[in-house]
Structure formats: C-alpha cells, structure tokens
Design a protein around this motif. Structure first.
Motif, mmCIF file in Angstrom:
data_model
loop_
_atom_site.group_PDB
_atom_site.id
_atom_site.type_symbol
_atom_site.label_atom_id
_atom_site.label_comp_id
_atom_site.label_asym_id
_atom_site.label_seq_id
_atom_site.Cartn_x
_atom_site.Cartn_y
_atom_site.Cartn_z
ATOM 1 N N GLN A 134 0.726 -1.401 0.188
ATOM 2 C CA GLN A 134 0.168 0.109 -0.125
ATOM 3 C C GLN A 134 0.895 1.495 -0.447
ATOM 4 O OE1 GLN A 134 -2.324 -1.197 2.845
ATOM 5 N NE2 GLN A 134 -4.113 -1.535 2.235
ATOM 6 N N ARG A 135 1.533 1.298 0.928
ATOM 7 C CA ARG A 135 3.114 2.585 0.823
ATOM 8 C C ARG A 135 3.411 2.668 -1.065
ATOM 9 N NH1 ARG A 135 4.968 4.730 4.777
ATOM 10 N NH2 ARG A 135 7.388 4.706 3.664
ATOM 11 N N ALA A 136 3.838 1.643 -1.430
ATOM 12 C CA ALA A 136 4.612 1.558 -2.906
ATOM 13 C C ALA A 136 3.704 1.979 -3.415
ATOM 14 C CB ALA A 136 4.482 -0.043 -2.903
ATOM 15 N N GLU A 137 2.225 1.635 -3.641
ATOM 16 C CA GLU A 137 1.233 1.948 -4.470
ATOM 17 C C GLU A 137 1.037 3.620 -4.401
ATOM 18 O OE1 GLU A 137 -2.307 -0.275 -5.290
ATOM 19 O OE2 GLU A 137 -0.917 -1.906 -6.065
ATOM 20 N N GLY A 138 0.750 3.816 -3.056
ATOM 21 C CA GLY A 138 1.108 5.362 -2.456
ATOM 22 C C GLY A 138 2.102 5.937 -3.390
ATOM 23 N N GLY A 139 3.538 5.964 -3.040
ATOM 24 C CA GLY A 139 4.406 6.185 -3.692
ATOM 25 C C GLY A 139 4.718 7.199 -2.251
ATOM 26 N N GLN A 140 5.029 6.444 -1.728
ATOM 27 C CA GLN A 140 5.559 6.573 -0.141
ATOM 28 C C GLN A 140 7.361 5.926 -0.635
ATOM 29 O OE1 GLN A 140 4.526 8.432 2.619
ATOM 30 N NE2 GLN A 140 2.846 8.700 0.995
ATOM 31 N N ASP A 141 8.334 5.843 0.140
ATOM 32 C CA ASP A 141 9.595 5.758 0.392
ATOM 33 C C ASP A 141 9.471 4.398 0.312
ATOM 34 O OD1 ASP A 141 12.188 6.312 -0.771
ATOM 35 O OD2 ASP A 141 12.384 7.266 1.454
ATOM 36 N N VAL A 142 9.670 3.682 -0.249
ATOM 37 C CA VAL A 142 10.526 2.072 -0.389
ATOM 38 C C VAL A 142 11.681 1.306 -0.813
ATOM 39 C CG1 VAL A 142 7.642 1.475 0.261
ATOM 40 C CG2 VAL A 142 9.003 1.186 -2.227
ATOM 41 N N THR A 143 11.940 0.484 -0.252
ATOM 42 C CA THR A 143 13.404 0.317 -0.345
ATOM 43 C C THR A 143 13.754 -0.499 -2.397
ATOM 44 O OG1 THR A 143 13.329 -2.453 -0.054
ATOM 45 C CG2 THR A 143 13.866 -0.398 1.830
ATOM 46 N N LEU A 144 14.852 0.089 -2.592
ATOM 47 C CA LEU A 144 14.503 -0.557 -3.993
ATOM 48 C C LEU A 144 14.605 -2.345 -4.169
ATOM 49 C CD1 LEU A 144 15.550 -1.115 -6.598
ATOM 50 C CD2 LEU A 144 18.628 -1.514 -6.062
ATOM 51 N N SER A 145 15.004 -2.613 -2.513
ATOM 52 C CA SER A 145 14.706 -4.258 -2.535
ATOM 53 C C SER A 145 13.110 -4.978 -2.951
ATOM 54 C CB SER A 145 14.587 -5.264 -0.865
ATOM 55 O OG SER A 145 16.124 -5.062 -1.443
ATOM 56 N N THR A 146 12.594 -3.740 -2.076
ATOM 57 C CA THR A 146 10.784 -4.323 -2.248
ATOM 58 C C THR A 146 9.962 -4.262 -3.436
ATOM 59 O OG1 THR A 146 10.170 -3.040 0.254
ATOM 60 C CG2 THR A 146 8.556 -3.157 -1.103
ATOM 61 N N LEU A 147 10.669 -2.828 -4.144
ATOM 62 C CA LEU A 147 10.577 -2.863 -5.381
ATOM 63 C C LEU A 147 10.573 -3.377 -6.718
ATOM 64 C CD1 LEU A 147 11.403 1.035 -6.352
ATOM 65 C CD2 LEU A 147 9.230 0.116 -5.310
ATOM 66 N N LEU A 148 12.357 -4.883 -6.273
ATOM 67 C CA LEU A 148 12.202 -5.667 -7.054
ATOM 68 C C LEU A 148 11.286 -6.626 -6.326
ATOM 69 C CD1 LEU A 148 16.600 -5.313 -6.470
ATOM 70 C CD2 LEU A 148 15.077 -5.703 -8.561
ATOM 71 N N ARG A 149 10.994 -6.951 -4.932
ATOM 72 C CA ARG A 149 9.294 -8.051 -5.017
ATOM 73 C C ARG A 149 8.817 -7.662 -6.123
ATOM 74 N NH1 ARG A 149 10.639 -11.597 -0.531
ATOM 75 N NH2 ARG A 149 12.974 -11.161 0.369
ATOM 76 N N ILE A 150 8.275 -7.072 -5.709
ATOM 77 C CA ILE A 150 6.724 -6.307 -6.637
ATOM 78 C C ILE A 150 7.097 -6.465 -7.945
ATOM 79 C CG2 ILE A 150 5.418 -4.816 -7.307
ATOM 80 C CD1 ILE A 150 5.941 -2.693 -3.832
ATOM 81 N N ALA A 151 8.337 -6.282 -8.339
ATOM 82 C CA ALA A 151 8.790 -6.553 -10.390
ATOM 83 C C ALA A 151 8.123 -7.199 -10.296
ATOM 84 C CB ALA A 151 9.776 -5.909 -10.281
ATOM 85 N N ARG A 152 9.652 -8.745 -9.546
ATOM 86 C CA ARG A 152 8.607 -10.124 -10.202
ATOM 87 C C ARG A 152 7.467 -11.030 -10.050
ATOM 88 N NH1 ARG A 152 14.094 -13.978 -7.884
ATOM 89 N NH2 ARG A 152 13.915 -13.324 -9.974
ATOM 90 N N ALA A 153 7.212 -10.780 -8.577
ATOM 91 C CA ALA A 153 5.915 -11.269 -7.762
ATOM 92 C C ALA A 153 4.748 -9.974 -9.832
ATOM 93 C CB ALA A 153 5.125 -9.950 -6.855
ATOM 94 N N LEU A 154 4.315 -9.538 -10.064
ATOM 95 C CA LEU A 154 3.835 -8.957 -11.163
ATOM 96 C C LEU A 154 4.404 -9.495 -11.977
ATOM 97 C CD1 LEU A 154 3.211 -5.182 -10.502
ATOM 98 C CD2 LEU A 154 1.883 -6.985 -10.547
#
Length: 79
Positions: A48-68
């Motif tokens: 929810q933080r990532a989709e809301g444009g909040q600060d998240v880690t690079l690792s989180t973005l990599l996990r989301i990209a892989r999940a998608l």
C-alpha cells in the motif's frame, strides 16, 4: 550532468509515478493487492505504501516487479 532542482519535490513526484505504475500493472493483470503482497513476500502495508508513492526500499520494488513478472524498469520508467 544534470543539476538537481532547488527542492526535493521531484522525488515525491517520481515516487508517485512509480506507485501509479505498480497499481496500473496490478490492475492490468486483474490481480488484487492481497495476491501481489503475498506473492512478493512483503506486508500488505508495504504494498500500500509503494502504490501510494511512499518511500520503499529497492528490495521491495524488486520483489513487487518479480511478483508482477515485469522488469523493474517497467515500473520506474513510467511517468
């Protein structure tokens, strides 16, 4: 080399664009937030933080990209 703007508002703009790209891709795939956060191994709050444009880690973005099942560049280049 590009000079940075006087303030950091551009960072928030880019984070929002990344969050919008995550949401757009998730909806394009007809997937729920629950499906993505569980697949990515992150918390619902983090997605929810990532989709809301909040600060998240690079690792989180990599996990989301892989999940998608998209390259990270697909999410971060969208603006």
């Amino acid at each position: 080399m590009h000079a940075l703007p006087d303030d950091d508002s551009w960072i928030a703009d880019h984070r929002r664009a990344i969050g919008d790209a995550i949401r757009r891709e998730r909806l394009h795939q007809n997937r729920t937030q629950d499906d993505v956060w569980l697949c990515a191994g992150i918390s619902r709050y983090t997605l929810q933080r990532a989709e809301g444009g909040q600060d998240v880690t690079l690792s989180t973005l990599l996990r989301i990209a892989r999940a998608l099942n998209v390259p990270l560049s697909h999410l971060v280049e969208a603006e």
